[in-house]
Design an enzyme around this catalytic site. Sequence first.
Site, PDB file in Angstrom:
ATOM      1  CG  LEU A 169      -1.552  -0.949   1.442  1.00 26.53           C
ATOM      2  CD1 LEU A 169      -2.735  -0.934   2.663  1.00 26.53           C
ATOM      3  CD2 LEU A 169      -2.637  -1.321   0.419  1.00 26.53           C
ATOM      4  CB  CYS A 170       1.944   3.522  -1.551  1.00 22.08           C
ATOM      5  SG  CYS A 170       1.924   3.178  -2.996  1.00 22.08           S
ATOM      6  CG  ASN A 171       2.236   3.680   5.307  1.00 22.12           C
ATOM      7  OD1 ASN A 171       2.861   3.476   6.008  1.00 22.12           O
ATOM      8  ND2 ASN A 171       1.472   4.292   5.454  1.00 22.12           N
TER       9      ASN A 171
END
Length: 674
Positions: free
Chosen positions: A396-398
Site C-alpha cells: 500500500l505505498c506505506n
Amino acid sequence: MKDQPMAYNHRVDAIRNEEFPMLHDGIYLDHAGTTLYSKSLVDNFAAEMMASLLGNPHSASASSQYTMSRIENIRHRVLRFFNADPTEFDLVFVANATAGIKLVSDAFRGFPEGFNYLYHQASHTSLVGVRQEAGNSLCLNSDDVDKWIEQGHLETRTDTHPRATLFAYPAQSNMDGRRYPLSWCQKLRSASLNTCGRQVYTLLDAAAYAATSPLDLSNADTAPDFTVLSFYKIFGFPDLGGLIVKREATPIFKQRRYFGGGTVDMVLCSKEQWHAPKTQNLHEALEDGTLPIHNIIALDSALEAHDKLYGSMADVASHTSFLASRLHRGLESIRHGNGEPVCVMYSVSPDDAAASSGNGPVVAFNLRSYLGAWISLAEFEKLVVLKKFHVRTGGLCNPGGVATALGLEPWEMKQNFSAGFRCGSENDIINGKPTGVIRVSLGAMSTLSDVDKFLAFIEEFYQEDRQPQPVSYTESVADDGTSVFVDTIMVYPIKSCGGFRIPAGTPWAVRPEGLAWDREWCLVHHGTGLALSQKRYPHMALIRPSIDFSAGQLTVTYHGPLPDTARTEISVPLSINPELFQSVDTPKAMQSRVCGEGISTMIYKSDDIATFFSEILGVPCTLARFPPGGSGNNKANTMVFIHLQIPIRSQSASEYCYPTRVLSSQSIYQASLF
Ligand SMILES: *Cc1c(COP(=O)(O)O)cnc(C)c1O
C-alpha cells in the site's frame, strides 16, 4: 475525531443505484484508493462543458477571460470548503497530492545550505521520497514527535548547521487509517521558536484524511504551513490535487529554481539570462504551464453534487464512522471453531477510546487459518475478485506503516527483496511472515449492505469450524491394498546430526527445495571450511536439534558422554538477522564445501556456539546456516524417511517399519499433514 458522532445516512441506500450505475453488482471497498464519482457530478460537468466556451487562460479573449474568472472563483470556493481564509491561505492546483509534495520539496532544496527533513513513520511513499533531496533526514514515530515538542529539539540532532527544517506527516495513514494529531503543527511551530529560534515548517498530507472528514483550516495560527490533497479521493473526480499554502510561508518558494510558462512575467534568453517570476499571487508563481482547466471546472460540479447527495463533510464522517465501526467489530468477532480469531487487525478500533486521534473508515488486517497459518494475499485476491469485491492488498505505498504493523525488520525486508519479493508478488508469505495487508476502506456512498456482504464473505470462506486433530494420521491405501498411515515425518535441521520429529498437527511449509527447516544448518570445520559429516564424526548422530517456534529458537542437546564441565544444551535464534553472523567481508569468512560443492554459508559469530560444538566433536568447528534458497542441489534431493504403520486387527502393537520407503516431499505433504 475520537468523539466522532456515528450515524448511518439512509439516504445513501435510496440514491445508490441511480447515482452509481458503474458498480453493477460489484462491491466497492477501496475508497482510500479512489472514491466513486456520482452520475450527478458527471451530468453537471457535461452540461457545463457543452454550455461554455473555455479558452486557454492568460490571454485577452472573452473565452480566456471567462476561464480565468471561473478558475479564480473555484479556487475561492475550494478554500472555503476547508474553512481557509483566502487572505491567509492560497491554493495551488497540482496534478495530485504527490505533485504538491514535490513542489514543497523543490522549494526547500533550493536553499544553498540544504534543509533538514523529518517525516513520520506512517508516511506515504510520496512523503518518504523527499528525504532524497534533504541534507539530513530522520524518520520519527509518534513518541519521538511528542518528545521533540516537549523538549523543543531532537535528542538525535543530526546536524549543527542552522538550516530550515521541514516536518511532514499524514493526517491519516493510507495504510491502516490511523490518524495523527493536527495539533502537532502548531505545537512544533511554537516549541521550535521558543527554544532554538529556528522555524520548523510543517507539511500535512491530508490526502487520506480529507476524503471522509472535514479538514478545518479556520485558525491560521494552528494550521500547517503546507497541506496537500487529492480531490479524486474526496469526490471520485476530477483527477486533480491541491497544495494549500499558508501565506506566511510563501517566502520559502522564492528558493524554487525552476520556472515554466505561466509562472514568469518576463524572460530574457539570448545575451543575458534573466527572468522575473510572477509575484502577485503564490499560485501564479507555482502553476507551471497551462492549468488543468477542465479538471478545475469539474471541481465545481463535484462540490455541488457532493453537497446535494451527502450533505456536509461532517455528515460524511459520521456515516463512514458508523460503517467502519460495524466492519471492524464484525471482523474482530469472527472466530474459528477452536476460538482463534480469523482476522489479525492492524487498525485501531473506532470504539477504542484510548486511541489518541482515532482511526478513519479504513480497516487493515490479515487472515489466519484455525491453526494460525497466514493466508496468502495472492490467494485471497483471487477469491475476492471472483466474488466481485474491490479491495486493496499488499504494501500500500506505506513502507514504514507496513513494516511496523507486520513487525518486519529492515534486514528482513531486504532479504525478502533479494529473495525475489516485489510489491504484488505471488509469493507473499516469506519465512512465515506476511509481507502485506488487506485494506478495506469506506466512502460517502458505502452502505450497510456492502459491509455485511464482506463480513459474510470472510465468514463463508475463511472461518473454519474444525478442531485441530489430536493426531494427524491420514489414511490412504497403498499399492498392495493395505491400509497405511503416515506415522512420522522427520526433518534434519543440522546436516548429519539427529532428526527432529515434526509434532503432529503442526502445519509445515514445503519449499521448492524440500521441507522447511530440513538441513537449514551444518557444522563447518574452522580451518578448512569443510562441512562435517557423520561418516567422519559419528558423534554427530548424538547431537539432537529441535525447533521451538514459539520461542523462536533452535535448541540443540547432546546425548553422549562429555566432561562434567561441558554444556549439554545450547539455543540459537531461528532469526536470520545478519548481526548473528560473521560478515562476508571479514577476512575470516570463507567458502564452505558441502559434499564437495562450494557453498557460501553464513557462519555464526558467537564463540559460545563454536565452543559447544567443538567440545562435543573434539575438532575446531562451528555452526553455519545455508543461505535462503537452500544448499543447492543437495537439498533438492532431500529424502524423507517414513515409518509406515500397518494396523493389524486382533494383534495389538504389531508395528512394522519400512524405514527406507521414500516419497517426494510434495506428496508427503499432501498425504499427511492436514
Ligand atoms: C493517496 C495518498 C497519497 C498519494 O496521493 P496521489 O494523489 O496519488 O499523489 C499520499 N498520501 C496519502 C495519505 C494518500 O492517501
